[in-house]
Scaffold this active site. Structure first.
Site, mmCIF file in Angstrom:
data_model
loop_
_atom_site.group_PDB
_atom_site.id
_atom_site.type_symbol
_atom_site.label_atom_id
_atom_site.label_comp_id
_atom_site.label_asym_id
_atom_site.label_seq_id
_atom_site.Cartn_x
_atom_site.Cartn_y
_atom_site.Cartn_z
ATOM 1 N N LYS A 174 -8.972 103.147 11.870
ATOM 2 C CA LYS A 174 -9.892 102.938 12.991
ATOM 3 C C LYS A 174 -11.255 103.586 12.723
ATOM 4 O O LYS A 174 -12.289 102.976 12.958
ATOM 5 C CB LYS A 174 -9.298 103.519 14.295
ATOM 6 C CG LYS A 174 -7.934 102.939 14.662
ATOM 7 C CD LYS A 174 -7.417 103.492 15.980
ATOM 8 C CE LYS A 174 -7.125 104.976 15.951
ATOM 9 N NZ LYS A 174 -5.910 105.375 15.199
ATOM 10 N N ARG A 225 -8.023 118.319 7.457
ATOM 11 C CA ARG A 225 -7.368 118.172 8.761
ATOM 12 C C ARG A 225 -5.933 118.657 8.667
ATOM 13 O O ARG A 225 -5.127 118.064 7.956
ATOM 14 C CB ARG A 225 -7.404 116.700 9.202
ATOM 15 C CG ARG A 225 -8.629 116.377 10.043
ATOM 16 C CD ARG A 225 -8.589 114.962 10.525
ATOM 17 N NE ARG A 225 -7.461 114.676 11.415
ATOM 18 C CZ ARG A 225 -7.340 113.549 12.091
ATOM 19 N NH1 ARG A 225 -8.265 112.613 11.982
ATOM 20 N NH2 ARG A 225 -6.300 113.352 12.872
ATOM 21 N N ARG A 235 -5.334 106.061 24.907
ATOM 22 C CA ARG A 235 -4.047 106.289 24.249
ATOM 23 C C ARG A 235 -2.895 106.299 25.244
ATOM 24 O O ARG A 235 -1.734 106.418 24.817
ATOM 25 C CB ARG A 235 -4.073 107.648 23.543
ATOM 26 C CG ARG A 235 -4.297 107.570 22.033
ATOM 27 C CD ARG A 235 -4.404 109.006 21.535
ATOM 28 N NE ARG A 235 -4.078 109.195 20.161
ATOM 29 C CZ ARG A 235 -4.971 109.248 19.165
ATOM 30 N NH1 ARG A 235 -6.244 109.043 19.389
ATOM 31 N NH2 ARG A 235 -4.574 109.490 17.944
ATOM 32 N N ARG A 253 3.111 112.214 15.454
ATOM 33 C CA ARG A 253 1.957 111.451 15.971
ATOM 34 C C ARG A 253 2.304 109.966 16.058
ATOM 35 O O ARG A 253 1.924 109.284 17.007
ATOM 36 C CB ARG A 253 0.732 111.663 15.082
ATOM 37 C CG ARG A 253 0.051 113.000 15.379
ATOM 38 C CD ARG A 253 -0.693 113.538 14.181
ATOM 39 N NE ARG A 253 -1.780 112.702 13.725
ATOM 40 C CZ ARG A 253 -2.296 112.761 12.491
ATOM 41 N NH1 ARG A 253 -1.802 113.608 11.606
ATOM 42 N NH2 ARG A 253 -3.291 111.985 12.164
ATOM 43 N N ARG A 292 -5.052 111.615 2.864
ATOM 44 C CA ARG A 292 -6.248 112.114 3.551
ATOM 45 C C ARG A 292 -6.146 113.633 3.743
ATOM 46 O O ARG A 292 -7.118 114.351 3.580
ATOM 47 C CB ARG A 292 -6.377 111.401 4.904
ATOM 48 C CG ARG A 292 -7.602 111.783 5.697
ATOM 49 C CD ARG A 292 -7.821 110.840 6.856
ATOM 50 N NE ARG A 292 -7.034 111.215 8.017
ATOM 51 C CZ ARG A 292 -6.983 110.492 9.158
ATOM 52 N NH1 ARG A 292 -7.658 109.365 9.256
ATOM 53 N NH2 ARG A 292 -6.263 110.900 10.167
HETATM 54 P P1 ADP Z 1 -5.308 109.906 14.362
HETATM 55 O O1 ADP Z 1 -5.523 108.576 15.033
HETATM 56 O O2 ADP Z 1 -5.367 109.847 12.876
HETATM 57 O O3 ADP Z 1 -4.091 110.659 14.847
HETATM 58 P P2 ADP Z 1 -7.414 111.125 15.956
HETATM 59 O O4 ADP Z 1 -8.572 111.842 15.399
HETATM 60 O O5 ADP Z 1 -7.666 109.895 16.756
HETATM 61 O O6 ADP Z 1 -6.516 110.838 14.697
HETATM 62 O O7 ADP Z 1 -6.543 112.104 16.881
HETATM 63 C C1 ADP Z 1 -6.125 113.385 16.448
HETATM 64 C C2 ADP Z 1 -5.388 114.103 17.586
HETATM 65 O O8 ADP Z 1 -6.302 114.316 18.681
HETATM 66 C C3 ADP Z 1 -4.219 113.346 18.216
HETATM 67 O O9 ADP Z 1 -3.018 113.575 17.516
HETATM 68 C C4 ADP Z 1 -4.196 113.947 19.638
HETATM 69 O O10 ADP Z 1 -3.575 115.214 19.642
HETATM 70 C C5 ADP Z 1 -5.665 114.164 19.944
HETATM 71 N N1 ADP Z 1 -6.268 113.003 20.657
HETATM 72 C C6 ADP Z 1 -7.260 112.194 20.170
HETATM 73 N N2 ADP Z 1 -7.581 111.254 21.061
HETATM 74 C C7 ADP Z 1 -6.776 111.444 22.138
HETATM 75 C C8 ADP Z 1 -6.600 110.765 23.388
HETATM 76 N N3 ADP Z 1 -7.325 109.692 23.709
HETATM 77 N N4 ADP Z 1 -5.669 111.251 24.257
HETATM 78 C C9 ADP Z 1 -4.935 112.329 23.952
HETATM 79 N N5 ADP Z 1 -5.028 113.002 22.794
HETATM 80 C C10 ADP Z 1 -5.943 112.577 21.885
#
Ligand code: ADP
Length: 190
Positions: free
Chosen positions: A16, A136, A91, A148, A130
């Protein structure tokens, strides 16, 4: 002109963020990634960042009110945007409903939701790759990665129906070269 508001959807590691970079350039959009916004809070060592980090390190979702508030602030800060790409948001169903409410108040609805589809084993491989370079911590531990993905399947994947019911869901094959996937998205945007 109506705004180009898109949701870029998919499990962790689906690409994404990578695809957002191409799309914001091509269409002049603003990129809103809740993951990036949360990581900025962690880096700035804010109270919110401290709370979020604990959950993110376990691979769990951060509370709806927190991420909805962050998105609301960013949208207010970019009132003249041509459109937004929402990446990693919504989400949960509560987040999707809050987003629809914010956008319908402005009469600027989501135009389409593009779901990048990638098999689980490929996701784990990409994320571990990654993690080796990105710094990260949530990408370094396979158990956290799988958690996740479980969270995604349980709470996030059902949003496909939410957008499908609105006639906005578009499935995109997320396996291939970055350029191939961009081309599929550009074609779908039309
Ligand atoms: P990825 O899609 O690779 O898991 P992100 O950077 O989108 O990476 O998200 C990393 C973490 O941030 C998630 O595992 C969650 O804990 C938190 N997070 C990100 N966006 C949201 C959201 N919209 N609602 C709740 N938690 C979120």
């Amino acid at each position: 002109m109506s705004k180009l508001n898109f949701v870029l959807f998919g499990p962790p590691g689906a690409g994404k963020g990578t695809q957002s970079t191409f799309l914001i350039e091509r269409y002049g959009l603003i990129h809103l990634s809740t993951g990036d916004l949360l990581r900025a809070e962690i880096k700035a060592e804010t109270e919110l960042g401290l709370q979020a980090q604990e959950l993110m390190d376990k691979g769990e979702l951060v509370g709806d009110a927190i991420v909805i508030g962050m998105i609301r602030n960013m949208m207010e800060a970019h009132l003249d945007a041509k459109g937004f790409i929402f990446d990693g948001f919504p989400r949960t169903r509560a987040q999707a409903e809050a987003l629809d409410e914010m956008l319908s108040a402005k009469n600027e609805p989501i135009v389409a939701m593009f779901a990048l589809e990638v098999p689980e084993e490929e996701l784990v491989k990409r994320l571990l790759g990654r993690g080796a370079t990105s710094g990260r911590s949530d990408d370094r531990d396979e158990a956290v990665i799988r958690n996740r993905i479980r969270e995604y399947e349980k709470k996030t994947a059902p949003l496909k129906d939410f957008y499908s019911d609105q006639g906005k869901f578009k499935s995109i094959d997320g396996v291939g070269t970055m350029a191939q996937i961009t081309e599929r998205l550009v074609k779908a945007i039309g």
